[in-house]
Design an enzyme around this catalytic site. Structure first.
Site, PDB file in Angstrom:
ATOM      1  N   LYS A  54       0.844  -1.204   0.000  1.00  0.00           N
ATOM      2  CA  LYS A  54       0.000   0.000   0.000  1.00  0.00           C
ATOM      3  C   LYS A  54       0.876   1.249   0.000  1.00  0.00           C
ATOM      4  O   LYS A  54       0.631   2.188  -0.763  1.00  0.00           O
ATOM      5  CB  LYS A  54      -0.916   0.015   1.235  1.00  0.00           C
ATOM      6  CG  LYS A  54      -2.096  -0.916   1.119  1.00  0.00           C
ATOM      7  CD  LYS A  54      -2.815  -1.096   2.451  1.00  0.00           C
ATOM      8  CE  LYS A  54      -3.825  -2.233   2.331  1.00  0.00           C
ATOM      9  NZ  LYS A  54      -4.323  -2.722   3.604  1.00  0.00           N
ATOM     10  N   GLN A  98      -5.123  -1.441   9.508  1.00  0.00           N
ATOM     11  CA  GLN A  98      -5.017  -2.791   8.942  1.00  0.00           C
ATOM     12  C   GLN A  98      -5.655  -3.807   9.900  1.00  0.00           C
ATOM     13  O   GLN A  98      -5.389  -3.802  11.101  1.00  0.00           O
ATOM     14  CB  GLN A  98      -3.536  -3.132   8.708  1.00  0.00           C
ATOM     15  CG  GLN A  98      -3.286  -4.464   8.029  1.00  0.00           C
ATOM     16  CD  GLN A  98      -3.783  -4.518   6.589  1.00  0.00           C
ATOM     17  OE1 GLN A  98      -3.817  -3.526   5.881  1.00  0.00           O
ATOM     18  NE2 GLN A  98      -4.173  -5.704   6.155  1.00  0.00           N
ATOM     19  N   ASP A 121     -11.587   2.632   3.882  1.00  0.00           N
ATOM     20  CA  ASP A 121     -11.997   1.227   3.831  1.00  0.00           C
ATOM     21  C   ASP A 121     -13.511   1.090   3.715  1.00  0.00           C
ATOM     22  O   ASP A 121     -14.008   0.014   3.364  1.00  0.00           O
ATOM     23  CB  ASP A 121     -11.570   0.513   5.127  1.00  0.00           C
ATOM     24  CG  ASP A 121     -10.302  -0.302   4.970  1.00  0.00           C
ATOM     25  OD1 ASP A 121     -10.062  -0.824   3.873  1.00  0.00           O
ATOM     26  OD2 ASP A 121      -9.568  -0.425   5.973  1.00  0.00           O
TER      27      ASP A 121
HETATM   28  N1  GUN Z   1      -7.175  -6.861   6.024  1.00  0.00           N
HETATM   29  C1  GUN Z   1      -7.494  -7.623   4.948  1.00  0.00           C
HETATM   30  N2  GUN Z   1      -8.176  -6.899   4.039  1.00  0.00           N
HETATM   31  C2  GUN Z   1      -8.278  -5.654   4.545  1.00  0.00           C
HETATM   32  C3  GUN Z   1      -8.858  -4.456   4.052  1.00  0.00           C
HETATM   33  O1  GUN Z   1      -9.440  -4.373   2.962  1.00  0.00           O
HETATM   34  N3  GUN Z   1      -8.744  -3.382   4.872  1.00  0.00           N
HETATM   35  C4  GUN Z   1      -8.141  -3.440   6.082  1.00  0.00           C
HETATM   36  N4  GUN Z   1      -8.107  -2.344   6.826  1.00  0.00           N
HETATM   37  N5  GUN Z   1      -7.581  -4.537   6.562  1.00  0.00           N
HETATM   38  C5  GUN Z   1      -7.653  -5.631   5.784  1.00  0.00           C
END
Ligand code: GUN
Length: 296
Positions: A54, A98, A121
């Site tokens: 990311k 996350q 998100d």
């Molecule tokens: N962990 C796995 N997929 C995601 C996601 O799309 N967003 C976040 N914040 N954590 C994750």
């Protein structure tokens, strides 16, 4: 017949290119640099990889990247204090915490502490409610990526029978809402659904998001259907590690009209849509028009 392969890697590169062009324009015309803050608590190896990717891609599209790596034993109060700071920071337009969080932290409490306007998100209860009522919201990245690929392939989705296998808050439920928003007839199926095969065989659009390796065989796919495989499962085969989806690709590809592979299908779209959401959040925060084609 062999299905058309929907190339998520190429599609994601195109989305990132569009985001980068918008970011360049925002900088040039308005002196604004969109910023994304990613918070990682603990040392989960898969999460570390995601967070690194990311950060890299955020910089590649010209955005500012703020990474906050906190020890696994971080207290809820300390995490909430960080989120309050990020909420108040005008250089931060998107905040992502996350998941999964270490067990002593209440994920719902933490997610709902994020300013909904910065919740890239789309997990905050306000955004969930806005999406469910068809109002402007932040949309979860993976389902948004699936929707973009489906719109690109089909044009209009109106009237199509969509079956979403999986009922998670991250994928299944928001995916169903988005498909409903595009006038599909939507069924949410899951591991307890009776005669799941028959339900799947009714789908013009089949979205698999259950997290079980290759659980959907080709004979559950309606001939000519579009199959979107959200699963990313690491398995051992012939003594080697391998990534497979929730769909048995080898049999499904012979029946479907179009299908996303694993890897290289939905996966790359998630971060691309995260960047798109950050751009959208930045435009909204500054009262500027939203980028066309990058939102639901
Ligand atoms: N962990 C796995 N997929 C995601 C996601 O799309 N967003 C976040 N914040 N954590 C994750």
């Amino acid at each position: 017949m062999t299905a058309t392969i929907i190339d998520g890697k190429a599609f994601a590169a195109k989305v990132r290119g569009e985001v980068a062009a918008h970011v360049a324009r925002l900088k040039e015309e308005h002196g604004i640099t969109p910023g994304l803050a990613v918070v990682l608590v603990g040392e989960d190896p898969a999460s570390q990889v995601y967070v690194r990717n990311k950060g890299t891609q955020t910089l590649e599209v010209g955005m500012a990247s703020f990474e906050h790596k906190l020890p696994a034993e971080t207290s809820e109060a300390d995490l909430l204090a960080l989120i309050a700071n990020l909420n108040a920071d005008p250089a931060v337009h998107g905040i992502l915490v996350q998941l999964p969080l270490p067990k002593h932290l209440d994920s719902d409490l933490v997610i709902n502490a994020i300013d909904p306007a910065k919740d890239v998100d789309g997990f905050h209860i306000s955004n969930v409610g806005l999406l469910g009522t068809g109002q402007k919201s932040m949309v979860p990245c993976t389902p948004l990526g699936c929707l973009m690929m489906l719109r690109d392939h089909h044009g209009s989705l109106a009237g199509l029978n969509a079956v979403v296998v999986g009922r998670s808050n991250i994928v299944g439920k928001p995916m169903a809402q988005l498909l409903l928003g595009d006038s599909c007839t939507v069924t949410i199926a899951h591991s307890r659904t009776k005669d799941l095969g028959a339900v799947c065989r009714g789908a013009d659009i089949l979205v698999a998001a259950v997290g079980r390796p290759e659980m959907i065989p080709g004979d559950w796919v309606k001939p000519g259907a579009t199959v979107i495989d959200v699963g990313i499962n690491r398995i051992e085969r012939d003594g080697k590690g391998k990534l497979v989806g929730d769909v048995d690709f080898g049999s499904a590809v012979k029946v479907a009209g179009a299908i996303t592979p694993v890897p290289g299908g939905v996966g790359p779209m998630t971060i691309a849509c995260l960047l798109a959401n950050t751009l959208t959040a930045c435009c909204r925060a500054n009262g500027l028009p939203e980028p066309a084609g990058l939102t639901a």
